[in-house]
Design an enzyme around this catalytic site. Structure first.
Site, short mmCIF file in Angstrom:
data_model
loop_
_atom_site.label_atom_id
_atom_site.label_comp_id
_atom_site.label_asym_id
_atom_site.label_seq_id
_atom_site.Cartn_x
_atom_site.Cartn_y
_atom_site.Cartn_z
N CYS A 210 141.71 -2.98 20.24
CA CYS A 210 143.01 -2.62 19.67
C CYS A 210 143.95 -2.61 20.86
CB CYS A 210 142.98 -1.26 18.99
SG CYS A 210 144.65 -0.69 18.53
N CYS B 116 146.75 0.65 20.46
CA CYS B 116 146.32 2.03 20.74
C CYS B 116 144.80 2.11 20.69
CB CYS B 116 146.98 3.02 19.80
SG CYS B 116 146.79 2.66 18.06
N SER B 117 144.24 2.51 19.55
CA SER B 117 142.79 2.68 19.48
C SER B 117 142.30 2.55 18.05
CB SER B 117 142.42 4.06 20.03
OG SER B 117 143.21 5.05 19.39
N CYS B 118 142.94 1.66 17.26
CA CYS B 118 142.52 1.45 15.88
C CYS B 118 141.06 0.99 15.88
CB CYS B 118 143.41 0.42 15.19
SG CYS B 118 145.12 0.98 15.09
#
Lengths: 122, 215
Positions: B115, B118-120
């Protein structure tokens, strides 16, 4: 020969065995984000945009690229989105944070920490 | 001078602070307590999430999906066609907040998920992402120099293998379906699931090891 055998730094793989959460507040913060997104306080897209932006800002200020920095970004993003939604104000959040800090300092270790212990006499 | 009153005060100060949570922890408490007071949050919901994601929902859920896909070609077809719908057939999945697309590794193709924003991540079936997945280093390097990143994780990918990078978003998450290794013929679902690693479902691991399987 793999890089690890050559003794080179493996910055990413080194974190492979890290625990999912280092500290309980990190789990609480993510749980809060999921719960508020589910309740529609903000959309998942707003969440990822804001989290990404906060993370970049904190890194740009020179913070280390690690889990601690990531979770600080999670907290900043949550605060920003909650304030943007008009549910709470930044002043109120700051004030409540101070009250919790005093509550912890005023409570002998081992006793349950109650918010009232941090309230100032008016 | 042996007695340094300032240092002594400092030590006492440290004692007092030793059980003071770090600043971000206090800020989380502040948000949570205010939202609860205003009736905008049920603390039990957050606690339930934390409990589920700390203990119950983790890579094992994803491994069970992979194992079923290996055993049941119809399920695999449904999974590749519409991951979001197919995983509902499993009992293990958590709170889904996005669509899921499952991408299959083959002899000629390797898939890697990142991702960049961000941090999906497919939390609902893999639990919270590992720390490296959230680091800026991974998010930029997985795109810029994916083969070097794979090397770091011990995956040497021959040049003739097509490496595909998938950038997750808040709307669409990816799960890699790793290849079933030889030597696992006749295994049941549970035993197959035991060799599926978290990283193989992100793409930072490729060749699964049958000797890791619990009989």
């Amino acid at each position: 020969m793999s890089r690890s055998e050559a003794g080179e730094i493996r910055p990413l793989a080194r974190h492979d065995g890290d625990p999912v959460f280092d500290e309980p507040w990190q789990a609480q913060a993510l749980g809060l984000a999921f719960t508020l997104a589910e309740r529609g306080v903000f959309t998942p897209a707003q969440w990822s945009q804001t989290l990404g932006a906060k993370h970049r800002q904190i890194l740009a200020r020179g913070a280390a690229d690690n889990a601690q920095t990531y979770y600080e970004a999670v907290v900043s993003a949550l605060e920003a989105l909650i304030c943007d939604s008009g549910k709470l104000s930044a002043d109120l959040l700051d004030d409540r944070t101070r009250t919790w800090r005093r509550a912890y300092l005023n409570t002998p270790h081992g006793n349950p920490v109650l918010l009232s212990a941090g309230e100032e006499a008016r | 001078m042996s007695a340094d009153p300032q240092k002594e005060t400092g030590d006492i100060h440290h004692e007092l602070h030793s059980h003071l949570p770090p600043e971000p922890a206090l800020r989380v408490k502040a948000m949570e307590s205010l939202l609860v007071e205003k009736g905008m949050l049920d603390p039990a919901t957050v606690d339930a999430w934390v409990e589920a994601y700390s203990e119950k929902i983790g890579p094992k859920c994803g491994a069970a999906i992979v194992a079923r896909a290996w055993i049941d070609p119809d399920f695999k077809a449904r999974l590749l066609e519409n991951g979001t719908e197919a995983v509902k057939e499993m009992e293990t999945a958590g709170w889904a907040v996005a669509h899921l697309r499952v991408i299959e590794n083959t002899d000629d193709v390797h898939n890697l998920v990142v991702c960049t924003l961000c941090s999906c991540y497919p939390h609902a079936i893999l639990g919270p992402p590992p720390n490296w997945y959230k680091m800026a280093a991974y998010r930029s390097r997985a795109v810029r120099e994916p083969r070097v990143v794979l090397e770091e994780f011990g995956v040497t990918l021959p040049d003739d293998i097509d490496l595909r990078i998938w950038d997750s978003t808040s709307e669409l998450r990816y799960l890699v379906l790793p290849q079933r290794p030889a030597g696992t013929e006749g295994w049941d679902e549970e035993r197959l699931a035991s060799i599926v690693t978290r990283n193989s479902m992100i793409g930072t691991h490729r060749d699964l090891d049958p000797s890791a399987g619990s009989a």
